[in-house]
Design a protein around this motif. Sequence first.
Motif, PDB file in Angstrom:
ATOM      1  N   GLU A 127      11.126   2.625   5.493  1.00  0.00           N
ATOM      2  CA  GLU A 127      10.838   1.193   5.506  1.00  0.00           C
ATOM      3  C   GLU A 127      11.792   0.488   6.457  1.00  0.00           C
ATOM      4  OE1 GLU A 127       8.665  -1.168   4.278  1.00  0.00           O
ATOM      5  OE2 GLU A 127      10.029  -2.542   5.298  1.00  0.00           O
ATOM      6  N   SER A 128      11.231  -0.349   7.339  1.00  0.00           N
ATOM      7  CA  SER A 128      12.073  -0.985   8.362  1.00  0.00           C
ATOM      8  C   SER A 128      12.974  -2.077   7.791  1.00  0.00           C
ATOM      9  CB  SER A 128      11.204  -1.567   9.481  1.00  0.00           C
ATOM     10  OG  SER A 128      10.278  -2.469   8.949  1.00  0.00           O
ATOM     11  N   ARG A 129      12.541  -2.692   6.691  1.00  0.00           N
ATOM     12  CA  ARG A 129      13.350  -3.800   6.156  1.00  0.00           C
ATOM     13  C   ARG A 129      14.418  -3.283   5.191  1.00  0.00           C
ATOM     14  NH1 ARG A 129       8.578  -7.796   4.260  1.00  0.00           N
ATOM     15  NH2 ARG A 129       8.024  -5.887   3.173  1.00  0.00           N
ATOM     16  N   ARG A 189       4.752 -12.438   4.748  1.00  0.00           N
ATOM     17  CA  ARG A 189       3.814 -13.456   5.172  1.00  0.00           C
ATOM     18  C   ARG A 189       3.465 -14.521   4.163  1.00  0.00           C
ATOM     19  NH1 ARG A 189      -0.032  -8.893   6.813  1.00  0.00           N
ATOM     20  NH2 ARG A 189       1.168  -8.088   5.100  1.00  0.00           N
ATOM     21  N   ALA A 219      -3.525 -13.436  -4.362  1.00  0.00           N
ATOM     22  CA  ALA A 219      -4.528 -13.366  -5.426  1.00  0.00           C
ATOM     23  C   ALA A 219      -4.887 -11.895  -5.659  1.00  0.00           C
ATOM     24  CB  ALA A 219      -5.759 -14.164  -5.018  1.00  0.00           C
ATOM     25  N   CYS A 271      10.349   2.921  12.055  1.00  0.00           N
ATOM     26  CA  CYS A 271       9.705   4.031  12.754  1.00  0.00           C
ATOM     27  C   CYS A 271       9.464   3.591  14.191  1.00  0.00           C
ATOM     28  CB  CYS A 271       8.385   4.367  12.053  1.00  0.00           C
ATOM     29  SG  CYS A 271       7.413   5.561  12.946  1.00  0.00           S
ATOM     30  N   ASP A 298      -3.305  -2.619   5.672  1.00  0.00           N
ATOM     31  CA  ASP A 298      -3.414  -3.433   6.890  1.00  0.00           C
ATOM     32  C   ASP A 298      -3.290  -2.610   8.162  1.00  0.00           C
ATOM     33  OD1 ASP A 298      -3.679  -5.650   5.316  1.00  0.00           O
ATOM     34  OD2 ASP A 298      -2.022  -6.778   6.202  1.00  0.00           O
ATOM     35  N   ALA A 335       0.827  -1.209   0.000  1.00  0.00           N
ATOM     36  CA  ALA A 335       0.000   0.000   0.000  1.00  0.00           C
ATOM     37  C   ALA A 335       0.865   1.265   0.000  1.00  0.00           C
ATOM     38  CB  ALA A 335      -0.929  -0.003   1.218  1.00  0.00           C
ATOM     39  N   GLY A 352      -7.094  -8.752   1.123  1.00  0.00           N
ATOM     40  CA  GLY A 352      -6.359  -7.795   1.971  1.00  0.00           C
ATOM     41  C   GLY A 352      -5.579  -6.778   1.150  1.00  0.00           C
ATOM     42  N   MET A 353      -4.794  -7.277   0.208  1.00  0.00           N
ATOM     43  CA  MET A 353      -4.031  -6.363  -0.651  1.00  0.00           C
ATOM     44  C   MET A 353      -4.965  -5.588  -1.581  1.00  0.00           C
ATOM     45  SD  MET A 353      -1.521  -7.477  -3.760  1.00  0.00           S
ATOM     46  CE  MET A 353      -2.730  -8.665  -4.322  1.00  0.00           C
ATOM     47  N   ASN A 354      -5.974  -6.278  -2.093  1.00  0.00           N
ATOM     48  CA  ASN A 354      -6.910  -5.592  -2.996  1.00  0.00           C
ATOM     49  C   ASN A 354      -7.599  -4.436  -2.279  1.00  0.00           C
ATOM     50  OD1 ASN A 354      -6.992  -7.227  -5.630  1.00  0.00           O
ATOM     51  ND2 ASN A 354      -7.097  -8.814  -4.076  1.00  0.00           N
ATOM     52  N   ARG A 391       4.275 -11.916  -4.251  1.00  0.00           N
ATOM     53  CA  ARG A 391       4.248 -10.766  -3.340  1.00  0.00           C
ATOM     54  C   ARG A 391       5.551  -9.953  -3.454  1.00  0.00           C
ATOM     55  NH1 ARG A 391       2.216  -9.342   1.884  1.00  0.00           N
ATOM     56  NH2 ARG A 391       1.076 -11.286   2.128  1.00  0.00           N
TER      57      ARG A 391
HETATM   58  C1  LIG Z   1      -1.162 -15.915   4.430  1.00  0.00           C
HETATM   59  C2  LIG Z   1      -1.681 -14.660   3.785  1.00  0.00           C
HETATM   60  C3  LIG Z   1      -2.180 -14.719   2.508  1.00  0.00           C
HETATM   61  C4  LIG Z   1      -2.675 -13.568   1.896  1.00  0.00           C
HETATM   62  N1  LIG Z   1      -3.216 -13.659   0.654  1.00  0.00           N
HETATM   63  C5  LIG Z   1      -3.751 -12.563   0.071  1.00  0.00           C
HETATM   64  C6  LIG Z   1      -4.317 -12.650  -1.233  1.00  0.00           C
HETATM   65  O1  LIG Z   1      -4.335 -13.718  -1.856  1.00  0.00           O
HETATM   66  N2  LIG Z   1      -4.855 -11.518  -1.777  1.00  0.00           N
HETATM   67  C7  LIG Z   1      -4.864 -10.329  -1.112  1.00  0.00           C
HETATM   68  O2  LIG Z   1      -5.388  -9.338  -1.655  1.00  0.00           O
HETATM   69  N3  LIG Z   1      -4.325 -10.222   0.122  1.00  0.00           N
HETATM   70  C8  LIG Z   1      -3.768 -11.292   0.722  1.00  0.00           C
HETATM   71  N4  LIG Z   1      -3.211 -11.191   1.961  1.00  0.00           N
HETATM   72  C9  LIG Z   1      -3.247  -9.884   2.653  1.00  0.00           C
HETATM   73  C10 LIG Z   1      -2.090  -8.991   2.223  1.00  0.00           C
HETATM   74  O3  LIG Z   1      -0.872  -9.642   2.466  1.00  0.00           O
HETATM   75  C11 LIG Z   1      -2.124  -7.673   2.981  1.00  0.00           C
HETATM   76  O4  LIG Z   1      -3.416  -7.171   3.040  1.00  0.00           O
HETATM   77  C12 LIG Z   1      -1.201  -6.645   2.341  1.00  0.00           C
HETATM   78  O5  LIG Z   1       0.122  -7.076   2.413  1.00  0.00           O
HETATM   79  C13 LIG Z   1      -1.352  -5.287   3.016  1.00  0.00           C
HETATM   80  O6  LIG Z   1      -0.421  -4.389   2.482  1.00  0.00           O
HETATM   81  P1  LIG Z   1       0.174  -3.222   3.387  1.00  0.00           P
HETATM   82  O7  LIG Z   1       1.108  -2.475   2.507  1.00  0.00           O
HETATM   83  O8  LIG Z   1      -0.913  -2.524   4.077  1.00  0.00           O
HETATM   84  O9  LIG Z   1       0.982  -3.977   4.527  1.00  0.00           O
HETATM   85  P2  LIG Z   1       2.323  -4.810   4.383  1.00  0.00           P
HETATM   86  O10 LIG Z   1       2.355  -5.549   3.122  1.00  0.00           O
HETATM   87  O11 LIG Z   1       2.446  -5.570   5.655  1.00  0.00           O
HETATM   88  O12 LIG Z   1       3.476  -3.702   4.325  1.00  0.00           O
HETATM   89  C14 LIG Z   1       3.815  -2.956   5.458  1.00  0.00           C
HETATM   90  C15 LIG Z   1       5.244  -2.464   5.281  1.00  0.00           C
HETATM   91  O13 LIG Z   1       5.571  -1.626   6.374  1.00  0.00           O
HETATM   92  C16 LIG Z   1       6.838  -2.001   6.889  1.00  0.00           C
HETATM   93  N5  LIG Z   1       6.835  -1.640   8.318  1.00  0.00           N
HETATM   94  C17 LIG Z   1       6.148  -2.238   9.315  1.00  0.00           C
HETATM   95  N6  LIG Z   1       6.385  -1.609  10.485  1.00  0.00           N
HETATM   96  C18 LIG Z   1       7.222  -0.581  10.212  1.00  0.00           C
HETATM   97  C19 LIG Z   1       7.821   0.429  10.989  1.00  0.00           C
HETATM   98  N7  LIG Z   1       7.607   0.511  12.324  1.00  0.00           N
HETATM   99  N8  LIG Z   1       8.640   1.326  10.393  1.00  0.00           N
HETATM  100  C20 LIG Z   1       8.868   1.268   9.053  1.00  0.00           C
HETATM  101  N9  LIG Z   1       8.318   0.318   8.252  1.00  0.00           N
HETATM  102  C21 LIG Z   1       7.510  -0.581   8.828  1.00  0.00           C
HETATM  103  C22 LIG Z   1       6.928  -3.483   6.637  1.00  0.00           C
HETATM  104  O14 LIG Z   1       8.273  -3.926   6.617  1.00  0.00           O
HETATM  105  C23 LIG Z   1       6.265  -3.585   5.276  1.00  0.00           C
HETATM  106  O15 LIG Z   1       7.163  -3.402   4.221  1.00  0.00           O
HETATM  107  C24 LIG Z   1      -2.676 -12.325   2.590  1.00  0.00           C
HETATM  108  C25 LIG Z   1      -2.159 -12.269   3.883  1.00  0.00           C
HETATM  109  C26 LIG Z   1      -1.670 -13.423   4.475  1.00  0.00           C
HETATM  110  C27 LIG Z   1      -1.146 -13.339   5.877  1.00  0.00           C
END
Ligand SMILES: Cc1cc2nc3c(=O)[nH]c(=O)nc-3n(C[C@H](O)[C@H](O)[C@H](O)COP(=O)(O)OP(=O)(O)OC[C@H]3O[C@@H](n4cnc5c(N)ncnc54)[C@H](O)[C@@H]3O)c2cc1C
Length: 461
Positions: free
Chosen positions: A44-46, A58, A63, A143, A315, A25, A327-329, A118
Amino acid sequence: MTHISNKAIITMEKAPVIIVGAGLAGSLMAIYLAQKGLTVELYESRPDMRKTDISAGRSINLALSDRGILPLQEVGIAEKVLAEGVKMPGRMLHAKDGALQFAPYGKDESQYINSISRGGLNQLLMTEAEAYDNVSIFFNQRCIAVDLEQTTITVEDYNTKEQKTVKGCTIIGGDGANSAVRNAMEQQIDGYEASVDWLEHGYKELTIPPMQGNGFALEKNALHIWPRGSYMLIALPNADGSFTCTLFFPNKGTVSFESLDTPEKVQAFFEEEFKDAIPHLVNLQEEFTNNPVGKLGTLKCYPWIQNDKAVLIGDAAHAIVPFYGQGMNASFEDCRFLNQCIEKHGVGNWAAAYKEYETLRKNNGDAIGDLAVENFYEMRDHVADPTFRKKRTLEHKLENTYDDYHSKYSLVTFQPQIPYAVARELGNRQDALLMDLCKDIDDVQTLNLNEVYQQLKMLKG
Ligand SMILES: Cc1cc2nc3c(=O)[nH]c(=O)nc-3n(C[C@H](O)[C@H](O)[C@H](O)COP(=O)(O)OP(=O)(O)OC[C@H]3O[C@@H](n4cnc5c(N)ncnc54)[C@H](O)[C@@H]3O)c2cc1C
């Protein structure tokens, strides 16, 4: 050492938009903002996953469906992303005796979801974001504190442990389920509400490697499911011919991660329950022992914003269980709506844009969280159930006969113009009616399709 960047001190107007987290996101949001000419800094922490061999997190693959594709189209990168995907027009159900049944997701093969890497997607999003001169990503920067009033974040360098405080014109929390920005809101906003509902199931990833010559050991174009009552195994294809399998399984109890505590028990269990998968799970023992058990929970929180200071996306605002593959969508959809709100209210009018974004998204974030839990029980308990199968056959006929009928799955997955909350409400009413019609019949052909359609239309109100 703590300092506030010179850039920020010189002029507040020039202060960057700070995005915490360069995940899926955060990186997409950076592209949207960069296209508006805004200066964006992502922390970004990683480490940079394009340079370091780290597991993206994860799950190996995800999908991607229409709600996620639309924002990618808006920023102009959907084609690149989809070129790397594997189409999945339906579920392939694996019975205990090895019998296979394909159940399409939509009305025909033109409706499909996409299995996407991913790590590959995250890397592409970061590269696309960094292609703009006005975007900078700082890696290894966790952060550790957020001051909402001052609009500053404090980050700690993973290697040097050096800390610095940077100021932005506003802060976007794209830092996932354990969001530091949300934690700051919880501490600094009176009456803040945040809760996580944990499922009693966890998950473990396993792999089916490619066959010789990069062939697929199972049908390539399907999401494979082995539904077994209180647990299930699923497998999504990867472009290289492998499949990533996920075992969703009780954490504790008679049949659970806890009870499968010897290689012999694991082997015997898989041979009994997933016999046709066993020949392909060539590293089962090693992976079962070494791969961690992931937790599954639904996070709800409120508010998602702090006036013009901060906003949560993805998330960080609504971590959900993965059973609708949304979740990602949903996270990408957040970016699309936030972008629209910024456009509507004008760049810099953060408070108005955030307020409208929250109004538009909060109930939909809750709805997809609830839908995902409901779908867990559906996939686990009903997919192999005869009434459910008749209902799917009936839905399929309806979808192929009437252009304006969409099953609940289609409403959620293929109809991005319909908000999640509406999809849930209407979809559940449709499901209840269709299950009721199917429960006492042997064959759906005996039903008058037009009469069923008329009853369904009434549900729309
Ligand atoms: C097993 C599993 C299967 C999934 N399958 C699907 C699927 O098929 N389709 C779908 O749409 N969704 C799926 N999801 C959900 C999807 O993975 C998440 O909804 C999506 O990754 C959310 O994106 P995000 O960028 O909000 O969070 P994240 O992808 O978690 O990214 C957060 C980022 O912030 C960074 N971060 C965290 N804390 C800090 C900090 N304190 N300081 C700096 N950086 C930080 C992390 O390192 C990371 O890079 C799945 C989830 C799981 C667990």
